[in-house]
Design an enzyme around this catalytic site. Structure first.
Site, PDB file in Angstrom:
ATOM      1  N   GLU A  49       0.807  -1.219   0.000  1.00 40.45           N
ATOM      2  CA  GLU A  49       0.000   0.000   0.000  1.00 40.45           C
ATOM      3  C   GLU A  49       0.840   1.269   0.000  1.00 40.45           C
ATOM      4  O   GLU A  49       0.409   2.316  -0.470  1.00 40.45           O
ATOM      5  CB  GLU A  49      -0.962   0.022   1.183  1.00 40.45           C
ATOM      6  CG  GLU A  49      -2.114  -0.977   1.085  1.00 40.45           C
ATOM      7  CD  GLU A  49      -1.753  -2.355   1.628  1.00 40.45           C
ATOM      8  OE1 GLU A  49      -0.570  -2.602   1.958  1.00 40.45           O
ATOM      9  OE2 GLU A  49      -2.680  -3.201   1.718  1.00 40.45           O
ATOM     10  N   PHE A 111     -11.946  -7.247  13.835  1.00 41.46           N
ATOM     11  CA  PHE A 111     -10.826  -7.712  13.010  1.00 41.46           C
ATOM     12  C   PHE A 111     -10.468  -6.635  11.982  1.00 41.46           C
ATOM     13  O   PHE A 111     -11.330  -6.114  11.282  1.00 41.46           O
ATOM     14  CB  PHE A 111     -11.209  -9.017  12.295  1.00 41.46           C
ATOM     15  CG  PHE A 111     -10.135  -9.510  11.368  1.00 41.46           C
ATOM     16  CD1 PHE A 111      -8.889  -9.891  11.871  1.00 41.46           C
ATOM     17  CD2 PHE A 111     -10.346  -9.565   9.999  1.00 41.46           C
ATOM     18  CE1 PHE A 111      -7.884 -10.323  11.015  1.00 41.46           C
ATOM     19  CE2 PHE A 111      -9.346 -10.007   9.138  1.00 41.46           C
ATOM     20  CZ  PHE A 111      -8.108 -10.376   9.650  1.00 41.46           C
ATOM     21  N   GLN A 112      -9.197  -6.297  11.911  1.00 41.74           N
ATOM     22  CA  GLN A 112      -8.674  -5.269  10.998  1.00 41.74           C
ATOM     23  C   GLN A 112      -9.345  -3.910  11.166  1.00 41.74           C
ATOM     24  O   GLN A 112      -9.537  -3.175  10.202  1.00 41.74           O
ATOM     25  CB  GLN A 112      -8.758  -5.755   9.545  1.00 41.74           C
ATOM     26  CG  GLN A 112      -7.815  -6.939   9.324  1.00 41.74           C
ATOM     27  CD  GLN A 112      -7.586  -7.273   7.867  1.00 41.74           C
ATOM     28  OE1 GLN A 112      -8.456  -7.066   7.035  1.00 41.74           O
ATOM     29  NE2 GLN A 112      -6.417  -7.807   7.562  1.00 41.74           N
ATOM     30  N   LYS A 161     -17.696  -0.895   5.535  1.00 39.64           N
ATOM     31  CA  LYS A 161     -18.065  -1.945   4.573  1.00 39.64           C
ATOM     32  C   LYS A 161     -19.576  -2.008   4.313  1.00 39.64           C
ATOM     33  O   LYS A 161     -20.000  -2.163   3.179  1.00 39.64           O
ATOM     34  CB  LYS A 161     -17.551  -3.287   5.099  1.00 39.64           C
ATOM     35  CG  LYS A 161     -17.808  -4.463   4.178  1.00 39.64           C
ATOM     36  CD  LYS A 161     -17.164  -5.714   4.749  1.00 39.64           C
ATOM     37  CE  LYS A 161     -17.736  -6.977   4.119  1.00 39.64           C
ATOM     38  NZ  LYS A 161     -17.032  -7.371   2.898  1.00 39.64           N
ATOM     39  N   MET A 477      23.993   9.573   2.936  1.00 38.78           N
ATOM     40  CA  MET A 477      23.822  10.881   3.563  1.00 38.78           C
ATOM     41  C   MET A 477      24.066  10.805   5.064  1.00 38.78           C
ATOM     42  O   MET A 477      24.654  11.723   5.656  1.00 38.78           O
ATOM     43  CB  MET A 477      22.419  11.430   3.278  1.00 38.78           C
ATOM     44  CG  MET A 477      22.214  12.835   3.788  1.00 38.78           C
ATOM     45  SD  MET A 477      23.447  13.986   3.142  1.00 38.78           S
ATOM     46  CE  MET A 477      22.624  14.612   1.681  1.00 38.78           C
TER      47      MET A 477
HETATM   48  C1  LIG Z   1      12.123   6.109   5.677  1.00 43.58           C
HETATM   49  C2  LIG Z   1      13.381   6.777   6.071  1.00 43.58           C
HETATM   50  N1  LIG Z   1      14.195   6.234   7.001  1.00 43.58           N
HETATM   51  C3  LIG Z   1      15.340   6.845   7.347  1.00 43.58           C
HETATM   52  C4  LIG Z   1      15.714   8.027   6.768  1.00 43.58           C
HETATM   53  C5  LIG Z   1      17.024   8.694   7.169  1.00 43.58           C
HETATM   54  N2  LIG Z   1      17.936   8.774   6.009  1.00 43.58           N
HETATM   55  C6  LIG Z   1      18.070   9.898   5.281  1.00 43.58           C
HETATM   56  S1  LIG Z   1      19.109   9.713   3.995  1.00 43.58           S
HETATM   57  C7  LIG Z   1      19.452   8.124   4.425  1.00 43.58           C
HETATM   58  C8  LIG Z   1      20.393   7.293   3.613  1.00 43.58           C
HETATM   59  C9  LIG Z   1      19.852   6.889   2.302  1.00 43.58           C
HETATM   60  O1  LIG Z   1      20.698   5.943   1.742  1.00 43.58           O
HETATM   61  P1  LIG Z   1      20.684   5.652   0.201  1.00 43.58           P
HETATM   62  O2  LIG Z   1      19.304   5.440  -0.278  1.00 43.58           O
HETATM   63  O3  LIG Z   1      21.671   4.600  -0.128  1.00 43.58           O
HETATM   64  O4  LIG Z   1      21.105   7.052  -0.426  1.00 43.58           O
HETATM   65  P2  LIG Z   1      22.529   7.777  -0.465  1.00 43.58           P
HETATM   66  O5  LIG Z   1      22.493   8.837   0.589  1.00 43.58           O
HETATM   67  O6  LIG Z   1      23.578   6.750  -0.213  1.00 43.58           O
HETATM   68  O7  LIG Z   1      22.567   8.352  -1.824  1.00 43.58           O
HETATM   69  C10 LIG Z   1      18.738   7.763   5.571  1.00 43.58           C
HETATM   70  C11 LIG Z   1      18.845   6.457   6.238  1.00 43.58           C
HETATM   71  C12 LIG Z   1      14.823   8.575   5.830  1.00 43.58           C
HETATM   72  N3  LIG Z   1      15.052   9.751   5.240  1.00 43.58           N
HETATM   73  N4  LIG Z   1      13.689   7.941   5.473  1.00 43.58           N
END
Ligand SMILES: Cc1ncc(C[n+]2csc(CCOP(=O)(O)OP(=O)(O)O)c2C)c(N)n1
Ligand SMILES: [Mg+2]
Lengths: 563, 163
Positions: A49, A111-112, A161, A477
């Site tokens: 979803e 349920f749900q 529903k 990042m």
């Molecule tokens: C759902 C979610 N969980 C955690 C984060 C924190 N976060 C921001 S950037 C990042 C790293 C992303 O890694 P990747 O997709 O490999 O991208 P890169 O920075 O290596 O290009 C994280 C964990 C987020 N923004 N969203």
């Protein structure tokens, strides 16, 4: 005409001009699914979803129309929450239908059963639990109106529903009349004249534009004003594409990973025209030192955005398009006799000197593939004529920096919430809206795994989305922050255990490519973009590359770390 | 930090109170008191909210309240001439030796005694915030056993001129 609740719901979608919805079935919406085959509204079956809600969001961002998503009660509904919050943070119009347990069971921990209206109250523009079949059509009418008008946003409708199977006379209201909801659109003309006066007096004016310009389709007015009145433009992530990214007056993005020129311009301008932007902390850095020499004009359709993070001298509550057209009207006559270019020449020269002094750049002196190089190549190959979605992290910032967006609605990215996993399903939604366009998800190796299951959806719906993974083997990042501010303590950011993305693509029936040599980047991208199949292009890039410039969180915009 | 009395008319629909309260908690605003009841107009409820904050915060609160879809009107009565009232029920210790004095206070403050027992008196009082705090202060030394307050209700005065 007497119809069941399920049929009424679908009929309403038809009346709203909806051609597609993204969804996933379950017990509490089975009546709606029973009626779908007889409805002209196409349903795309996703694999999770979260994919459905992001796809509806991507569809909305690419088209400017309301995206629609349909899910079942309980877990189906809660799986959409991240996507709803994503759309809410970026003011994207989507309508979400959730099934609910029958009215007689509501409140019994059936349920749900979850209180999805309660759960999503703080992350929707508005939401409804339909309590009576009589209200169903009108509720849907209101929901679409709310989603797209004023400051747009997601609206959720929870449909029990038993209401779906009840029979009632179908009547779709022509108009919406809500005494409690009357969004402002026209600007106050007195304020507009004040802005014109300020503009004439200003020596160093600057446009700071945001997503509102794209939402209200004010890009032409903005471009006219920027060029005719010779005003440089910087944009937030959300606003990229509203002003042509290849124009000399465009300074690129401002803020944490903004350009040197943009941040210097903010710091030195004497008039800042903020349009459809909201002074987010990622943009302003330390708020007390933001635009210290400027009179600030703030144009926004949402009064709560004004005076929230920063105090401004000229507030202007209006839809960006009507405000900018009014500004255009008021200045059109002056273009002949007032020397706009001359009066801003020194400033424009200065700004362009900054851009030359520290352009966006990277060290390309290793044999390794630089992620920035990949994004540049994507731009060169597509000539800017593609829809780009991004995941979140370094990939997102490089996609914002090294690709020039020349048209609105061509960058789909989770700005406000920063949702990893957003890009791919959003690209899928955009691809469904524009089957003949090239739609590319610029991804990270971490983010792409968050909604990878939608590979099956794009394959079986023949949606040829191209996923380009800037594969650095890290949650890059976060690793960058650890490197710069946490003594390189790379805790839980190394992702070198990863699937074979090529085989994964193939397992789903898509194409897979791997690039490890710089010389193969361009040819592989060209080859992959030329097919009509979805694919993953796994590009092994420099692992510890950083995004620069960078303003450390909480610092002033002038405290940039440069390459 | 100043207290502001906000008069908020809303569509009387399910969840509206929760939207208002959620706005305060979600954005870190403080509610001092809140009163809500239907008005004479069909489907409209009036909330009187006393909120605390500096001017910027109260401006945000007012705008955020207006932004809620079911909100019809928001007035900051602090900026206007208004009548403010609160009703309070107080249960006070009242042994024989104290009773006369307490009754004298009841008289002066035009309270009503609504319940008695051997050693307690329960009284009802209506007034603005000044009167209520004065009374509470005076009765504290006898021992207030329980207190129930409605929170402020307020209306804008018809004549907005200084008399
Ligand atoms: C759902 C979610 N969980 C955690 C984060 C924190 N976060 C921001 S950037 C990042 C790293 C992303 O890694 P990747 O997709 O490999 O991208 P890169 O920075 O290596 O290009 C994280 C964990 C987020 N923004 N969203
Ligand atoms: Mg990565």
């Amino acid at each position: 005409m007497k119809l069941t609740g399920a049929q009424i719901l679908l009929k309403c979608l038809e009346k709203e001009g909806v051609d597609v919805m993204f969804g996933f079935p379950g017990g509490a919406v089975i009546d709606i699914y029973d009626a779908i085959p007889k409805s002209p509204v196409e349903h795309i079956l996703v694999r999770h979803e979260q994919g459905a809600i992001h796809a509806a969001d991507g569809y909305a961002r690419a088209t400017g129309q309301v995206g629609v998503c349909l899910v079942t009660s309980g877990p189906g509904a809660t799986n959409t929450v991240t996507g709803i919050a994503t759309a809410y943070a970026d003011s994207i119009p989507v309508v979400i239908f959730t099934g609910q347990v029958p009215r007689s069971l509501i409140g019994n921990d059936a349920f749900q059963e979850v209180d999805i209206v309660g759960i999503t109250r703080p992350c929707t523009k508005h939401n409804y639990l339909v309590q009576d079949i009589e209200d169903l059509a009108e509720t849907i009418k209101q929901a679409f109106y709310l989603a797209r008008s004023g400051r747009p946003g997601p609206v959720l409708i929870d449909v029990p529903k038993d209401i779906q199977s009840q029979v009632y006379e179908f009547h779709y209201p022509e108009n919406v009349e809500m005494r409690s909801y009357k969004p402002t659109s026209a600007p106050h003309i007195g304020q507009i004249r004040k802005v014109v006066k300020l503009l004439k007096g200003a020596k160093k004016p600057l446009f700071y534009t945001g997503g509102g310009v794209i939402t209200s389709a004010a890009h032409e007015e903005l471009t006219w004003l920027g060029k005719q009145l010779s005003i440089p433009v910087t944009s937030t992530l959300m606003g990229l594409g509203a002003f042509p990214g290849d124009d000399d007056l465009f300074l690129g993005m401002l803020g944490m990973h903004g350009t040197y020129a943009a941040n210097m311009a903010v710091n030195n301008c004497d008039l800042l025209l903020a349009v459809g932007a909201r002074f987010d902390d990622r943009v302003t850095g330390k708020i007390d030192t933001f635009a210290p020499h400027a009179t600030i004009v703030h144009i926004d359709v949402d009064p709560t955005s004004i005076q929230k993070n920063i105090s401004v001298q000229v507030p202007l509550v209006a839809d960006c398009k009507s405000a900018l057209s009014a500004l255009k009207e008021e200045t059109e006559g002056t273009v002949g006799d007032f020397d706009w270019a001359g009066s801003h020449k020194e400033w424009v020269d200065q700004v362009q000197a900054w851009a030359k002094e520290h352009p966006l750049t990277y060290n390309d002196d290793t044999a390794n593939i630089k992620p920035q190089f990949v994004v540049e190549k994507i731009y060169e190959i597509t000539k800017g004529d593609a829809i780009i979605a991004t995941e979140v992290g370094q990939n997102q910032m490089w996609a914002a920096q090294f690709y020039k967006y020349t048209k609105p609605n061509t960058l789909l990215t989770s700005g406000g919430l920063g949702t990893m996993g957003y890009g791919f399903p959003a690209a899928m939604g955009a691809q469904r809206a524009f089957p003949d366009k090239l739609v590319i998800d610029i991804a990270g190796d971490g983010s792409i795994q968050m909604c990878i299951q939608e590979m099956m959806t794009v394959v079986c719906n023949k949606l040829p989305v191209k996923i380009v993974i800037l594969n650095n083997g890290y949650l890059g990042m976060v690793r960058q922050w650890q490197e710069l501010f946490y003594d390189k303590n790379y805790c839980s950011t190394c992702m070198d255990a990863q699937p074979d993305f090529v085989k994964l693509a193939e397992a789903y029936g898509a194409d897979g490519y791997r690039v490890t040599e710089k010389k193969d980047v361009e040819s592989t991208l060209r080859e992959a973009f030329a097919t009509d199949k979805p694919c993953i292009i796994d590009i092994r890039v420099e692992q510890e590359e950083n995004v620069y410039p960078m303003v450390p969180a909480g610092a002033s915009l002038t405290e940039m770390l440069l390459v | 930090m100043k207290k502001h009395t906000l008069s908020v008319s809303v569509e009387n629909e399910p969840g509206v109170l929760s939207r208002v309260v959620g706005l305060f908690s979600g954005r870190g605003f403080n509610i001092y008191s809140l009163n809500v009841a239907p008005t004479l107009e069909k489907g409209v409820s009036l909330m009187t909210i006393v909120a605390e904050g500096d001017d910027g915060i109260v401006e945000q609160i007012v705008k955020q309240l207006r932004k809620l879809v079911p909100t019809i009107k928001v007035k900051d009565l602090t900026e206007l001439k208004s009548v403010d009232r609160e009703m309070v029920l107080l249960k006070v210790n009242a042994e024989d030796s104290k009773r006369a004095e307490i009754l004298r206070i009841v008289d002066i403050f035009r309270c009503k005694v609504v319940d008695v027992s051997v050693d307690e008196l329960t009284m009802e009082v209506t007034g603005d915030q000044g009167k209520i705090s004065a009374l509470v202060n005076l009765l504290t030394r006898f021992g207030i056993k329980e207190i129930a307050r409605t929170g402020n209700v307020a209306l804008q005065r018809s004549m907005q001129i200084d008399l």
